[in-house]
Motif scaffolding. Structure first.
Motif, mmCIF file in Angstrom:
data_model
loop_
_atom_site.group_PDB
_atom_site.id
_atom_site.type_symbol
_atom_site.label_atom_id
_atom_site.label_comp_id
_atom_site.label_asym_id
_atom_site.label_seq_id
_atom_site.Cartn_x
_atom_site.Cartn_y
_atom_site.Cartn_z
ATOM 1 N N ASP A 90 2.163 15.974 1.829
ATOM 2 C CA ASP A 90 2.682 15.492 0.650
ATOM 3 C C ASP A 90 1.683 14.235 0.159
ATOM 4 O O ASP A 90 1.520 13.483 0.770
ATOM 5 C CB ASP A 90 4.014 14.858 0.825
ATOM 6 C CG ASP A 90 4.663 14.525 -0.754
ATOM 7 O OD1 ASP A 90 3.771 14.253 -1.724
ATOM 8 O OD2 ASP A 90 5.912 14.237 -0.795
ATOM 9 N N ASP A 91 0.812 14.639 -0.729
ATOM 10 C CA ASP A 91 -0.089 13.769 -1.025
ATOM 11 C C ASP A 91 0.435 12.499 -1.670
ATOM 12 O O ASP A 91 -0.278 11.451 -1.690
ATOM 13 C CB ASP A 91 -1.070 14.701 -2.127
ATOM 14 C CG ASP A 91 -1.928 15.530 -1.676
ATOM 15 O OD1 ASP A 91 -2.374 15.622 -0.376
ATOM 16 O OD2 ASP A 91 -2.726 16.462 -2.274
ATOM 17 N N ASP A 92 1.375 12.674 -2.466
ATOM 18 C CA ASP A 92 1.872 11.678 -3.091
ATOM 19 C C ASP A 92 2.402 10.651 -2.198
ATOM 20 O O ASP A 92 2.327 9.153 -2.286
ATOM 21 C CB ASP A 92 3.150 11.890 -4.053
ATOM 22 C CG ASP A 92 2.581 12.596 -5.099
ATOM 23 O OD1 ASP A 92 1.539 12.427 -5.778
ATOM 24 O OD2 ASP A 92 3.538 13.280 -5.707
ATOM 25 N N ALA A 93 3.135 11.091 -1.012
ATOM 26 C CA ALA A 93 3.374 10.249 0.241
ATOM 27 C C ALA A 93 2.341 9.464 0.760
ATOM 28 O O ALA A 93 2.296 8.448 1.276
ATOM 29 C CB ALA A 93 4.465 10.831 1.041
ATOM 30 N N CYS A 94 1.280 10.121 0.999
ATOM 31 C CA CYS A 94 0.080 9.901 1.606
ATOM 32 C C CYS A 94 -0.641 8.755 0.907
ATOM 33 O O CYS A 94 -1.009 7.605 1.474
ATOM 34 C CB CYS A 94 -0.884 10.810 1.808
ATOM 35 S SG CYS A 94 -2.359 10.596 2.895
ATOM 36 N N LYS A 95 -0.795 8.859 -0.421
ATOM 37 C CA LYS A 95 -1.197 7.975 -1.147
ATOM 38 C C LYS A 95 -0.328 6.618 -1.188
ATOM 39 O O LYS A 95 -0.915 5.478 -1.174
ATOM 40 C CB LYS A 95 -1.320 8.429 -2.805
ATOM 41 C CG LYS A 95 -2.323 7.454 -3.682
ATOM 42 C CD LYS A 95 -2.600 8.406 -4.861
ATOM 43 C CE LYS A 95 -3.546 7.352 -5.567
ATOM 44 N NZ LYS A 95 -4.090 8.223 -6.769
ATOM 45 N N LYS A 96 0.826 6.697 -1.174
ATOM 46 C CA LYS A 96 1.871 5.585 -1.049
ATOM 47 C C LYS A 96 1.637 4.967 0.255
ATOM 48 O O LYS A 96 1.776 3.679 0.406
ATOM 49 C CB LYS A 96 3.329 5.906 -0.945
ATOM 50 C CG LYS A 96 4.349 4.807 -1.381
ATOM 51 C CD LYS A 96 5.687 5.544 -1.549
ATOM 52 C CE LYS A 96 6.787 4.408 -1.405
ATOM 53 N NZ LYS A 96 8.090 4.776 -1.682
ATOM 54 N N ALA A 97 1.558 5.755 1.316
ATOM 55 C CA ALA A 97 1.029 4.891 2.619
ATOM 56 C C ALA A 97 -0.075 4.118 2.644
ATOM 57 O O ALA A 97 -0.154 3.258 3.366
ATOM 58 C CB ALA A 97 1.069 6.301 3.632
ATOM 59 N N GLN A 98 -1.127 4.420 1.735
ATOM 60 C CA GLN A 98 -2.395 3.815 1.836
ATOM 61 C C GLN A 98 -1.983 2.194 1.461
ATOM 62 O O GLN A 98 -2.976 1.478 1.704
ATOM 63 C CB GLN A 98 -3.310 4.373 0.991
ATOM 64 C CG GLN A 98 -3.834 5.860 1.620
ATOM 65 C CD GLN A 98 -4.882 6.396 0.553
ATOM 66 O OE1 GLN A 98 -5.124 5.961 -0.578
ATOM 67 N NE2 GLN A 98 -5.605 7.457 1.207
ATOM 68 N N GLN A 99 -1.008 2.181 0.569
ATOM 69 C CA GLN A 99 -0.703 0.688 0.015
ATOM 70 C C GLN A 99 -0.389 0.075 1.126
ATOM 71 O O GLN A 99 -0.881 -1.604 0.957
ATOM 72 C CB GLN A 99 0.352 0.859 -0.996
ATOM 73 C CG GLN A 99 0.238 1.910 -2.111
ATOM 74 C CD GLN A 99 -1.003 1.445 -3.131
ATOM 75 O OE1 GLN A 99 -1.165 0.345 -3.323
ATOM 76 N NE2 GLN A 99 -1.520 2.377 -3.683
ATOM 77 N N THR A 100 0.161 0.171 2.229
ATOM 78 C CA THR A 100 0.495 -0.506 3.315
ATOM 79 C C THR A 100 -0.218 -0.323 4.437
ATOM 80 O O THR A 100 -0.015 -0.906 5.297
ATOM 81 C CB THR A 100 2.060 -0.394 3.319
ATOM 82 O OG1 THR A 100 2.358 0.923 3.812
ATOM 83 C CG2 THR A 100 2.863 -1.007 2.321
ATOM 84 N N GLY A 101 -0.988 0.659 4.437
ATOM 85 C CA GLY A 101 -1.653 1.057 5.648
ATOM 86 C C GLY A 101 -2.973 0.411 5.792
ATOM 87 O O GLY A 101 -3.129 -0.722 5.260
ATOM 88 N N ALA A 102 -3.799 0.829 7.026
ATOM 89 C CA ALA A 102 -5.109 -0.010 7.495
ATOM 90 C C ALA A 102 -6.096 1.188 7.545
ATOM 91 O O ALA A 102 -5.981 2.227 7.811
ATOM 92 C CB ALA A 102 -4.800 -0.593 8.748
ATOM 93 N N PHE A 103 -7.370 0.584 7.353
ATOM 94 C CA PHE A 103 -8.604 1.583 7.148
ATOM 95 C C PHE A 103 -9.422 0.931 8.204
ATOM 96 O O PHE A 103 -9.813 -0.247 8.408
ATOM 97 C CB PHE A 103 -9.151 1.391 5.738
ATOM 98 C CG PHE A 103 -8.518 2.071 4.666
ATOM 99 C CD1 PHE A 103 -8.587 3.418 4.418
ATOM 100 C CD2 PHE A 103 -7.270 1.349 4.204
ATOM 101 C CE1 PHE A 103 -7.847 3.856 3.486
ATOM 102 C CE2 PHE A 103 -6.666 1.746 2.904
ATOM 103 C CZ PHE A 103 -6.862 2.979 2.807
ATOM 104 N N TYR A 104 -10.028 2.011 9.120
ATOM 105 C CA TYR A 104 -11.260 1.665 9.809
ATOM 106 C C TYR A 104 -12.289 2.021 9.045
ATOM 107 O O TYR A 104 -12.497 3.259 8.367
ATOM 108 C CB TYR A 104 -11.201 2.808 11.307
ATOM 109 C CG TYR A 104 -9.859 2.154 12.048
ATOM 110 C CD1 TYR A 104 -10.185 1.123 13.110
ATOM 111 C CD2 TYR A 104 -8.703 2.455 11.763
ATOM 112 C CE1 TYR A 104 -9.315 0.797 13.816
ATOM 113 C CE2 TYR A 104 -7.587 2.015 12.684
ATOM 114 C CZ TYR A 104 -7.622 1.090 13.605
ATOM 115 O OH TYR A 104 -6.962 0.643 14.594
ATOM 116 N N LEU A 105 -13.500 1.368 9.017
ATOM 117 C CA LEU A 105 -14.573 1.845 8.447
ATOM 118 C C LEU A 105 -15.742 2.541 9.066
ATOM 119 O O LEU A 105 -15.953 1.947 10.344
ATOM 120 C CB LEU A 105 -15.149 0.472 7.646
ATOM 121 C CG LEU A 105 -14.278 -0.032 6.505
ATOM 122 C CD1 LEU A 105 -14.996 -1.313 5.922
ATOM 123 C CD2 LEU A 105 -13.644 0.785 5.683
#
Length: 235
Positions: free
Chosen positions: A36-51
């Motif tokens: 689900d792309d929408d659910a994944c995009k929503k998860a990015q709002q509270t997620g964390a990123f490794y660079l």
């Protein structure tokens, strides 16, 4: 004695059930994000990123080991804006896991040419200064990372490398498009779906390795008649 054993068995069963339940819950959540792309995009709002930069992860030195810092979506957007980059570049990130509290973890490479943005890769020295870390080759720092970071960064690097080398369809030659989670790529012209390939390596014991070596190099006392004294393996 039997009472003690019964209590111990019940405790063991409880923790085993809890561990299995957590694993199933996380697996279901990750599956939802991948589909689900929408659910994944929503998860990015509270997620964390490794660079990453050109497949090298961002690491910070802490005493005798390295740590992989995590960045929030807001911090990442501010970073891209400071270097004149479009926030659309975040769509190049890939999902690599989640915590027990369902905090999604993503990986984003700022050194590879972006497929979803017209902006070029960011310069490594400026990024290291701004982020107060170093982009290092993973193999050089692997044994100075904790188990969690080593596993996550290895998964992230492999997935980022796969996406970088599969930007075009092998049949039509047209650019492929990844889904939000990065779990697949689709060719818009013929609808072919490409999935990341996983290679399973079988570790050989020392005895099997020695037998294979002896088999490969048996009867290798022949000298090559034209190119000199090179050993030739005969099976």
């Amino acid at each position: 004695m039997s009472l003690y054993c019964g209590i111990a068995c019940r405790r063991k069963s409880f923790w085993s059930y809890r561990l299995l339940s957590t694993y199933v819950t996380k697996s279901r959540y990750l599956f939802e994000l991948k589909e689900d792309d929408d659910a994944c995009k929503k998860a990015q709002q509270t997620g964390a990123f490794y660079l990453f930069h050109s497949l090298a992860p961002l690491l910070q030195k802490s005493e005798h080991q390295y740590q992989a810092p995590k960045h929030s979506l807001l911090e990442l957007e501010r970073l891209l804006a400071k270097f004149g980059q479009d926030t659309q570049r975040i769509e190049d990130s890939v999902l690599i896991g989640c915590s027990e509290q369902h905090e999604a973890w993503f990986a984003l490479d700022l050194g590879l040419n972006s497929s979803s943005s017209i902006n070029a890769s960011l310069q490594k020295p400026e990024m290291e200064t701004e982020l107060k870390g170093s982009f290092m080759e993973l193999r050089k720092a692997l044994f100075q990372l904790n188990t969690k970071d080593a596993s996550l960064l290895s998964t992230a690097q492999a997935l980022l490398r796969w996406h970088d080398s599969h930007q075009f369809c092998s049949r039509s030659g047209q650019p492929t498009k990844k889904n939000m989670a990065g779990s697949k790529r689709v060719c818009p012209s013929n609808k072919i779906i490409y999935y990341p390939q996983v290679k399973v390596w079988k570790r050989l014991s020392e005895e099997k390795l020695q037998k294979r070596w002896d088999w490969r190099w048996k009867d290798c006392s022949t000298l090559h008649p034209s190119t000199g004294p090179f050993l030739i393996a005969h099976s």
